[in-house]
Design an enzyme around this catalytic site. Sequence first.
Site, PDB file in Angstrom:
ATOM      1  N   TYR A 144     -23.470  -9.727 -12.283  1.00 17.93           N
ATOM      2  CA  TYR A 144     -23.160  -8.479 -11.591  1.00 17.93           C
ATOM      3  C   TYR A 144     -23.669  -7.311 -12.432  1.00 17.93           C
ATOM      4  O   TYR A 144     -24.693  -7.438 -13.091  1.00 17.93           O
ATOM      5  CB  TYR A 144     -21.660  -8.393 -11.270  1.00 17.93           C
ATOM      6  CG  TYR A 144     -21.438  -7.447 -10.098  1.00 17.93           C
ATOM      7  CD1 TYR A 144     -22.004  -7.716  -8.856  1.00 17.93           C
ATOM      8  CD2 TYR A 144     -20.717  -6.280 -10.244  1.00 17.93           C
ATOM      9  CE1 TYR A 144     -21.856  -6.841  -7.796  1.00 17.93           C
ATOM     10  CE2 TYR A 144     -20.554  -5.399  -9.184  1.00 17.93           C
ATOM     11  CZ  TYR A 144     -21.127  -5.678  -7.971  1.00 17.93           C
ATOM     12  OH  TYR A 144     -20.986  -4.812  -6.923  1.00 17.93           O
ATOM     13  N   ARG A 197     -27.154   2.183  -0.254  1.00 21.12           N
ATOM     14  CA  ARG A 197     -26.791   2.852  -1.507  1.00 21.12           C
ATOM     15  C   ARG A 197     -26.379   1.787  -2.521  1.00 21.12           C
ATOM     16  O   ARG A 197     -25.214   1.598  -2.823  1.00 21.12           O
ATOM     17  CB  ARG A 197     -25.648   3.847  -1.287  1.00 21.12           C
ATOM     18  CG  ARG A 197     -25.432   4.806  -2.450  1.00 21.12           C
ATOM     19  CD  ARG A 197     -24.033   5.366  -2.462  1.00 21.12           C
ATOM     20  NE  ARG A 197     -23.030   4.323  -2.667  1.00 21.12           N
ATOM     21  CZ  ARG A 197     -22.677   3.852  -3.859  1.00 21.12           C
ATOM     22  NH1 ARG A 197     -23.274   4.289  -4.961  1.00 21.12           N
ATOM     23  NH2 ARG A 197     -21.744   2.913  -3.959  1.00 21.12           N
ATOM     24  N   LYS A 215     -21.020 -10.161  -5.790  1.00 23.37           N
ATOM     25  CA  LYS A 215     -19.615  -9.800  -5.618  1.00 23.37           C
ATOM     26  C   LYS A 215     -18.780 -11.040  -5.309  1.00 23.37           C
ATOM     27  O   LYS A 215     -17.693 -11.242  -5.865  1.00 23.37           O
ATOM     28  CB  LYS A 215     -19.494  -8.797  -4.475  1.00 23.37           C
ATOM     29  CG  LYS A 215     -18.373  -7.800  -4.638  1.00 23.37           C
ATOM     30  CD  LYS A 215     -18.800  -6.656  -5.537  1.00 23.37           C
ATOM     31  CE  LYS A 215     -17.797  -5.535  -5.547  1.00 23.37           C
ATOM     32  NZ  LYS A 215     -18.237  -4.382  -6.325  1.00 23.37           N
ATOM     33  N   GLU A 287     -19.532  -2.804   1.260  1.00 26.10           N
ATOM     34  CA  GLU A 287     -20.074  -2.605  -0.090  1.00 26.10           C
ATOM     35  C   GLU A 287     -21.396  -1.843  -0.040  1.00 26.10           C
ATOM     36  O   GLU A 287     -22.309  -2.200   0.709  1.00 26.10           O
ATOM     37  CB  GLU A 287     -20.296  -3.965  -0.758  1.00 26.10           C
ATOM     38  CG  GLU A 287     -20.669  -3.891  -2.213  1.00 26.10           C
ATOM     39  CD  GLU A 287     -19.523  -3.455  -3.096  1.00 26.10           C
ATOM     40  OE1 GLU A 287     -19.792  -2.866  -4.163  1.00 26.10           O
ATOM     41  OE2 GLU A 287     -18.357  -3.700  -2.735  1.00 26.10           O
ATOM     42  N   ASP A 288     -21.474  -0.763  -0.813  1.00 29.90           N
ATOM     43  CA  ASP A 288     -22.720  -0.016  -1.012  1.00 29.90           C
ATOM     44  C   ASP A 288     -23.323   0.523   0.274  1.00 29.90           C
ATOM     45  O   ASP A 288     -24.538   0.471   0.497  1.00 29.90           O
ATOM     46  CB  ASP A 288     -23.734  -0.882  -1.777  1.00 29.90           C
ATOM     47  CG  ASP A 288     -23.352  -1.021  -3.247  1.00 29.90           C
ATOM     48  OD1 ASP A 288     -22.367  -0.393  -3.657  1.00 29.90           O
ATOM     49  OD2 ASP A 288     -24.030  -1.745  -3.978  1.00 29.90           O
ATOM     50  N   ASP A 310     -14.951  -1.260  -1.261  1.00 29.89           N
ATOM     51  CA  ASP A 310     -14.751  -1.370  -2.702  1.00 29.89           C
ATOM     52  C   ASP A 310     -15.247  -0.139  -3.445  1.00 29.89           C
ATOM     53  O   ASP A 310     -14.681   0.238  -4.467  1.00 29.89           O
ATOM     54  CB  ASP A 310     -15.442  -2.629  -3.236  1.00 29.89           C
ATOM     55  CG  ASP A 310     -15.074  -2.913  -4.680  1.00 29.89           C
ATOM     56  OD1 ASP A 310     -13.869  -3.010  -4.973  1.00 29.89           O
ATOM     57  OD2 ASP A 310     -15.982  -3.023  -5.516  1.00 29.89           O
ATOM     58  N   ASP A 311     -16.303   0.499  -2.951  1.00 37.63           N
ATOM     59  CA  ASP A 311     -16.840   1.682  -3.626  1.00 37.63           C
ATOM     60  C   ASP A 311     -15.843   2.841  -3.567  1.00 37.63           C
ATOM     61  O   ASP A 311     -15.828   3.685  -4.460  1.00 37.63           O
ATOM     62  CB  ASP A 311     -18.161   2.109  -2.978  1.00 37.63           C
ATOM     63  CG  ASP A 311     -19.182   1.009  -3.008  1.00 37.63           C
ATOM     64  OD1 ASP A 311     -19.513   0.537  -4.106  1.00 37.63           O
ATOM     65  OD2 ASP A 311     -19.645   0.582  -1.931  1.00 37.63           O
ATOM     66  N   ASN A 450     -22.959   3.323 -12.387  1.00 37.37           N
ATOM     67  CA  ASN A 450     -23.729   2.097 -12.628  1.00 37.37           C
ATOM     68  C   ASN A 450     -25.135   2.244 -12.068  1.00 37.37           C
ATOM     69  O   ASN A 450     -25.351   3.005 -11.129  1.00 37.37           O
ATOM     70  CB  ASN A 450     -23.038   0.909 -11.934  1.00 37.37           C
ATOM     71  CG  ASN A 450     -21.822   0.429 -12.690  1.00 37.37           C
ATOM     72  OD1 ASN A 450     -21.864   0.271 -13.892  1.00 37.37           O
ATOM     73  ND2 ASN A 450     -20.736   0.203 -11.971  1.00 37.37           N
ATOM     74  N   ASN A 495     -14.549  -1.899 -14.743  1.00 33.85           N
ATOM     75  CA  ASN A 495     -15.271  -2.759 -13.808  1.00 33.85           C
ATOM     76  C   ASN A 495     -14.375  -3.096 -12.620  1.00 33.85           C
ATOM     77  O   ASN A 495     -13.235  -3.525 -12.793  1.00 33.85           O
ATOM     78  CB  ASN A 495     -15.693  -4.052 -14.529  1.00 33.85           C
ATOM     79  CG  ASN A 495     -16.745  -4.819 -13.760  1.00 33.85           C
ATOM     80  OD1 ASN A 495     -16.627  -5.039 -12.562  1.00 33.85           O
ATOM     81  ND2 ASN A 495     -17.790  -5.248 -14.459  1.00 33.85           N
TER      82      ASN A 495
END
Length: 611
Positions: A144, A197, A215, A287-288, A310-311, A450, A495
């Site tokens: 990751y 993203r 993930k 996610e993203d 999660d972001d 990150n 994290n």
Amino acid sequence: MNTLHNPRMVTLYRTAGNSVMKMLSSNVAVPTVGPVRLCSSGMGPSNSNRGFTKKRGYDITRNPHLNKGMAFTLQERLQLGIHGLLPPCFLTHDVQVLRVMKSYETRSNDLDKYILLMTLQDRNEKLFYRVLTSDIEEFMPIVYTPTVGLACQQYGLAFRRPRGLFITIHDKGHIATMLNSWPEDDIKAIVVTDGERILGLGDLGSYGMGIPVGKLALYTACGGVNPQQCLPVLLDVGTDNQTLLNDPLYIGLKHKRVRGKEYDELVDEFMQAVTDKYGMNCLIQFEDFANANAFRILNKYRNKYCTFNDDIQGTASVAVAGILAALRITKNKLSDHKFVFQGAGEAAMGIAHLIIMAMEKEGIPHSEAIKRIWMVDSKGLIVKGRGNLNHEKEQFAQEHPQVKTLEEAVNIIKPTAIIGVAAVSGAFTEKIIKDMASFNERPIIFALSNPTSKSECTAEQCYRLTEGRGIFASGSPFSKVTLADGRSFHPGQGNNAYVFPGVALGVIACGVRHISDDIFLTTAEILAAEVTEQHLAEGRLYPPLHTIRDISLKIAVKIVDYAYNRGIASWYPEPKDKEAFIRSLVYSPDYDSFTLDMYNWPKHAMEVQDV
């Protein structure tokens, strides 16, 4: 590094045992006597040491869920029809781990190490997770962040075998049929991205599949979620990254992103198809996704499906956990602090809202709590009267004259904490860090962007410029820092893996239908409580990563308890011993034992031909 001088490798050698080492050196084929062991293809409690499969022959050695490589015993090889398909040597699981590690140590860069591990995952799933859990601190940065970012950028070159489900905008109207193509029917968790993203790297289109894959690997390695119950998904609606569109090696749709009604219809159909097939309790993690879609999608679906972003929420939970741990150093309350955010996107909004929830829990009114949050975006400080503010930013607009830069904002507002989540490398300048140290005895400096190349400052810069008084956390890992006076600090890595695997395990275990922000605040409190005084003295705001499976278990138990107390669990009767209940569901990377009774073996299974 020489293998015999690597402490981890020496430990593996000792674990393997002298007798096995002698066997390896002599290359003598030594058959194993005892119960036949075989990876289970069943979907019951994952730590069961017995399993059954109807597959035989060549198919076994090419199935990552069933393959044990050279750990197959002589009995298994004969009875499964694979004798002769493998070299004649017999290796234990520990020796297999040793072989992987020896190969891993020869890789010269992190991307090569990533490819080696992903190839292992495609070949032997149990061995892959046995390797990961043998040293999670070593392997998490590879599978990751930060290496997964590089892997996504190079996905076209690193691509070996498809993993996950690729659904395109042109598949609209047929998603239910596509889900039927996936070989597993008992899916409990999905991580989905549209690749717009990816970390702080921007629009990587179809290359973003590396994120759901990575993930979900952590769902299993850190949380114990059964990998066969996990499904990574990429919604490919095109990309606005012109470099990818011009690249003949790009593996995704080669047109600009489709937006608006068509995009929304695709996501709507996906959500409905998933729950129709896998049930309303199937966890769907977004996610993203880019800011424009992330908040909108979360608000649209959070009370209808079992879903979270999660972001927004995972990042918030781990950041607030670090802040709560830092309060034990600053010796005051959360409401005594003033926060300035570099960035006003998904992560900033999520963290800010959870900070406000925590302040309200202290008894501070919402209207007062929000005054302690200041945000700086690409146009400067977010203040009332500034034009073109979206709904999310408008909530945090303060009554204040316009300020153009982060340096000015820090100097004027004099915050106790700065939090970087805008992926602007070096945003925390030397002046900003020194200013923070000038008006705070223990300044809180969180550089959470990150991958490492996007970090707002390094750990070394923070500790050196604050003369060791800075309370630091980062999104990507940094090595230990030793100052000129001999003091050493172990930077805390905020994290998200501290959060989402345990949340997922708990949610799946009791069948939570909707995931509230209360769950993420509870998770933050649990994580902060795991930080000892010794950890704080070392500079850590988070417990060591090697304890992450135990932490995930505690989070899951707390969530299950929370769900039953509030009547939001689906599975009854309520387990009396919730920890034992959770442990019974945790996936084990050990090979399952299975005694094959040839006389009671199903007739149709015996008739299966070798592939």
